[in-house]
Design a protein around this motif. Structure first.
Motif, PDB file in Angstrom:
ATOM      1  N   LEU A  77       1.568  -1.261   0.347  1.00  0.00           N
ATOM      2  CA  LEU A  77       0.148   0.376   0.230  1.00  0.00           C
ATOM      3  C   LEU A  77       0.844   0.965   0.125  1.00  0.00           C
ATOM      4  O   LEU A  77       0.802   2.163  -0.699  1.00  0.00           O
ATOM      5  CB  LEU A  77      -1.063  -0.278   0.920  1.00  0.00           C
ATOM      6  N   GLU A  78       2.012   1.154   0.319  1.00  0.00           N
ATOM      7  CA  GLU A  78       2.789   2.359   0.672  1.00  0.00           C
ATOM      8  C   GLU A  78       3.496   2.888  -0.479  1.00  0.00           C
ATOM      9  O   GLU A  78       3.399   3.232  -1.359  1.00  0.00           O
ATOM     10  CB  GLU A  78       4.086   2.501   1.826  1.00  0.00           C
ATOM     11  N   ASN A  79       3.566   1.160  -1.461  1.00  0.00           N
ATOM     12  CA  ASN A  79       4.036   1.588  -2.425  1.00  0.00           C
ATOM     13  C   ASN A  79       3.320   2.445  -3.938  1.00  0.00           C
ATOM     14  O   ASN A  79       3.987   3.284  -4.992  1.00  0.00           O
ATOM     15  CB  ASN A  79       4.941   0.318  -3.189  1.00  0.00           C
ATOM     16  N   GLN A  80       2.077   1.877  -3.173  1.00  0.00           N
ATOM     17  CA  GLN A  80       1.060   2.474  -3.984  1.00  0.00           C
ATOM     18  C   GLN A  80       0.469   4.407  -3.828  1.00  0.00           C
ATOM     19  O   GLN A  80       0.182   5.021  -4.367  1.00  0.00           O
ATOM     20  CB  GLN A  80      -0.576   2.283  -4.054  1.00  0.00           C
ATOM     21  N   ARG A  81       1.002   4.660  -2.788  1.00  0.00           N
ATOM     22  CA  ARG A  81       1.529   5.681  -1.983  1.00  0.00           C
ATOM     23  C   ARG A  81       0.392   6.510  -0.978  1.00  0.00           C
ATOM     24  O   ARG A  81      -0.795   7.428  -1.348  1.00  0.00           O
ATOM     25  CB  ARG A  81       1.637   7.027  -3.166  1.00  0.00           C
ATOM     26  N   LEU A  82      -0.076   5.599  -0.592  1.00  0.00           N
ATOM     27  CA  LEU A  82      -1.836   5.594  -0.436  1.00  0.00           C
ATOM     28  C   LEU A  82      -1.551   5.583   1.224  1.00  0.00           C
ATOM     29  O   LEU A  82      -2.570   5.939   2.019  1.00  0.00           O
ATOM     30  CB  LEU A  82      -2.405   4.234  -0.039  1.00  0.00           C
ATOM     31  N   PHE A  96      -2.176   9.200   6.869  1.00  0.00           N
ATOM     32  CA  PHE A  96      -2.952   8.764   5.606  1.00  0.00           C
ATOM     33  C   PHE A  96      -2.665  10.079   4.932  1.00  0.00           C
ATOM     34  O   PHE A  96      -3.080  10.784   5.468  1.00  0.00           O
ATOM     35  CB  PHE A  96      -4.396   8.624   6.308  1.00  0.00           C
ATOM     36  N   PRO A  97      -3.427   9.804   3.475  1.00  0.00           N
ATOM     37  CA  PRO A  97      -3.405  11.746   2.591  1.00  0.00           C
ATOM     38  C   PRO A  97      -4.823  12.746   3.767  1.00  0.00           C
ATOM     39  O   PRO A  97      -5.559  11.837   4.089  1.00  0.00           O
ATOM     40  CB  PRO A  97      -3.890  11.113   1.247  1.00  0.00           C
ATOM     41  N   GLY A  98      -4.439  13.677   3.725  1.00  0.00           N
ATOM     42  CA  GLY A  98      -5.378  14.535   4.226  1.00  0.00           C
ATOM     43  C   GLY A  98      -5.241  14.720   5.879  1.00  0.00           C
ATOM     44  O   GLY A  98      -5.946  15.347   6.307  1.00  0.00           O
ATOM     45  N   GLY A  99      -3.682  14.108   6.333  1.00  0.00           N
ATOM     46  CA  GLY A  99      -3.397  14.525   7.641  1.00  0.00           C
ATOM     47  C   GLY A  99      -4.516  13.544   8.345  1.00  0.00           C
ATOM     48  O   GLY A  99      -4.038  13.205  10.057  1.00  0.00           O
ATOM     49  N   ARG A 100      -4.601  12.226   7.908  1.00  0.00           N
ATOM     50  CA  ARG A 100      -4.987  11.646   9.040  1.00  0.00           C
ATOM     51  C   ARG A 100      -3.875  10.187   9.648  1.00  0.00           C
ATOM     52  O   ARG A 100      -3.140  10.300   8.615  1.00  0.00           O
ATOM     53  CB  ARG A 100      -6.675  10.898   8.685  1.00  0.00           C
ATOM     54  N   TRP A 103      -9.839   2.519   7.245  1.00  0.00           N
ATOM     55  CA  TRP A 103      -9.117   3.923   7.281  1.00  0.00           C
ATOM     56  C   TRP A 103      -8.709   4.770   5.934  1.00  0.00           C
ATOM     57  O   TRP A 103      -9.080   5.795   6.126  1.00  0.00           O
ATOM     58  CB  TRP A 103      -7.971   3.219   8.169  1.00  0.00           C
ATOM     59  N   LEU A 104      -8.821   3.970   5.177  1.00  0.00           N
ATOM     60  CA  LEU A 104      -7.944   4.371   4.340  1.00  0.00           C
ATOM     61  C   LEU A 104      -9.279   4.975   2.762  1.00  0.00           C
ATOM     62  O   LEU A 104      -9.104   5.626   1.903  1.00  0.00           O
ATOM     63  CB  LEU A 104      -7.689   3.204   3.214  1.00  0.00           C
ATOM     64  N   ALA A 105     -10.645   4.534   2.997  1.00  0.00           N
ATOM     65  CA  ALA A 105     -11.304   4.662   2.268  1.00  0.00           C
ATOM     66  C   ALA A 105     -12.241   5.949   1.668  1.00  0.00           C
ATOM     67  O   ALA A 105     -12.173   6.448   0.914  1.00  0.00           O
ATOM     68  CB  ALA A 105     -13.103   3.929   2.997  1.00  0.00           C
ATOM     69  N   PRO A 106     -11.707   6.774   2.874  1.00  0.00           N
ATOM     70  CA  PRO A 106     -11.327   8.457   2.607  1.00  0.00           C
ATOM     71  C   PRO A 106     -10.573   8.872   1.605  1.00  0.00           C
ATOM     72  O   PRO A 106     -11.640   9.465   0.717  1.00  0.00           O
ATOM     73  CB  PRO A 106     -11.948   8.756   3.799  1.00  0.00           C
ATOM     74  N   GLU A 110     -11.965  10.000  -2.635  1.00  0.00           N
ATOM     75  CA  GLU A 110     -11.281  10.710  -3.278  1.00  0.00           C
ATOM     76  C   GLU A 110     -10.167  10.857  -4.087  1.00  0.00           C
ATOM     77  O   GLU A 110      -9.955  11.763  -5.269  1.00  0.00           O
ATOM     78  CB  GLU A 110     -10.472  11.809  -2.265  1.00  0.00           C
ATOM     79  N   ARG A 111      -9.548   9.606  -4.437  1.00  0.00           N
ATOM     80  CA  ARG A 111      -8.541   9.514  -5.441  1.00  0.00           C
ATOM     81  C   ARG A 111      -9.732   9.377  -6.594  1.00  0.00           C
ATOM     82  O   ARG A 111      -9.285  10.311  -7.690  1.00  0.00           O
ATOM     83  CB  ARG A 111      -7.919   8.210  -5.478  1.00  0.00           C
ATOM     84  N   ALA A 112     -10.275   8.872  -6.321  1.00  0.00           N
ATOM     85  CA  ALA A 112     -11.452   8.411  -7.382  1.00  0.00           C
ATOM     86  C   ALA A 112     -12.244   9.675  -7.994  1.00  0.00           C
ATOM     87  O   ALA A 112     -11.819   9.002  -9.470  1.00  0.00           O
ATOM     88  CB  ALA A 112     -12.330   7.051  -7.182  1.00  0.00           C
ATOM     89  N   ALA A 113     -12.692  10.522  -7.456  1.00  0.00           N
ATOM     90  CA  ALA A 113     -13.390  12.039  -7.868  1.00  0.00           C
ATOM     91  C   ALA A 113     -12.545  12.402  -8.606  1.00  0.00           C
ATOM     92  O   ALA A 113     -12.914  13.146  -9.179  1.00  0.00           O
ATOM     93  CB  ALA A 113     -14.089  12.473  -6.397  1.00  0.00           C
ATOM     94  N   ARG A 114     -11.102  12.806  -8.187  1.00  0.00           N
ATOM     95  CA  ARG A 114      -9.593  13.756  -9.196  1.00  0.00           C
ATOM     96  C   ARG A 114     -10.295  13.199 -10.322  1.00  0.00           C
ATOM     97  O   ARG A 114      -9.611  13.317 -11.600  1.00  0.00           O
ATOM     98  CB  ARG A 114      -8.953  13.505  -8.307  1.00  0.00           C
ATOM     99  N   ARG A 115      -9.932  11.861 -10.485  1.00  0.00           N
ATOM    100  CA  ARG A 115      -9.630  11.194 -12.060  1.00  0.00           C
ATOM    101  C   ARG A 115     -11.184  11.434 -12.605  1.00  0.00           C
ATOM    102  O   ARG A 115     -10.889  11.537 -13.953  1.00  0.00           O
ATOM    103  CB  ARG A 115      -9.562   9.537 -11.373  1.00  0.00           C
ATOM    104  N   VAL A 116     -12.609  11.202 -12.176  1.00  0.00           N
ATOM    105  CA  VAL A 116     -12.965  11.481 -12.944  1.00  0.00           C
ATOM    106  C   VAL A 116     -13.766  12.684 -13.251  1.00  0.00           C
ATOM    107  O   VAL A 116     -13.748  12.951 -14.628  1.00  0.00           O
ATOM    108  CB  VAL A 116     -14.579  10.808 -12.095  1.00  0.00           C
ATOM    109  N   ALA A 117     -13.055  13.373 -12.437  1.00  0.00           N
ATOM    110  CA  ALA A 117     -13.035  15.202 -12.502  1.00  0.00           C
ATOM    111  C   ALA A 117     -12.798  16.099 -14.240  1.00  0.00           C
ATOM    112  O   ALA A 117     -11.478  15.370 -14.164  1.00  0.00           O
ATOM    113  CB  ALA A 117     -13.225  16.127 -11.246  1.00  0.00           C
TER     114      ALA A 117
END
Length: 124
Positions: A19-24, A59-63, A110-113, A117-124
């Motif tokens: 997961l870390e190698n995927q920058r998650l 996690f991304p976003g400071g979590r 814990w990764l779900a948010p 967010e990553r999926a939403a950025r891909r769609v936009a």
């Protein structure tokens, strides 16, 4: 198996590295000392505290979250319960897992948010 907690942690760490190698996420094991009374005194003087969970995950976003791994039948010490209360009071995530399957489920939750967010950025 002589050290089931260590075996569980090695399995979880191998998965977290993927997961870390995927920058998650980013993670580290929280060293708990060892090495005798003198080394313990040195580490305590340097700020080591008892009860801290086995793994710290960022996690991304400071979590952030702490994951305590226990062998089946293992229980939290009073210091570990106190640490859990502190983390939760400070707004962090804390969980205990007794198997890889439970650890997987916790980290995915814990990764779900971040994944949403990553999926939403891909769609936009």
């Amino acid at each position: 198996m002589r050290r089931p907690e260590a075996a569980l942690q090695r399995t979880v760490v191998a998965w977290l590295r993927l997961l870390e190698n995927q920058r998650l996420l980013w993670f580290t094991h929280v060293g708990h000392g060892g090495g005798g009374r003198v080394r313990g005194a040195i580490l305590k003087g340097l700020g080591l505290k008892t009860g801290v969970a086995d793994l710290l995950l960022l996690f991304p976003g400071g979590r952030y979250g702490f994951l305590e791994l226990k062998a089946r039948g293992g229980r939290q010490s009073p210091e570990q319960r106190e640490f859990q209360a502190i983390v939760e009071r400070m707004g962090g995530l804390y969980a205990m897992a007794r198997s890889f399957e439970v650890a997987d489920r916790i980290v995915e939750e814990w990764l779900a948010p971040a994944l949403a967010e990553r999926a939403a950025r891909r769609v936009a």
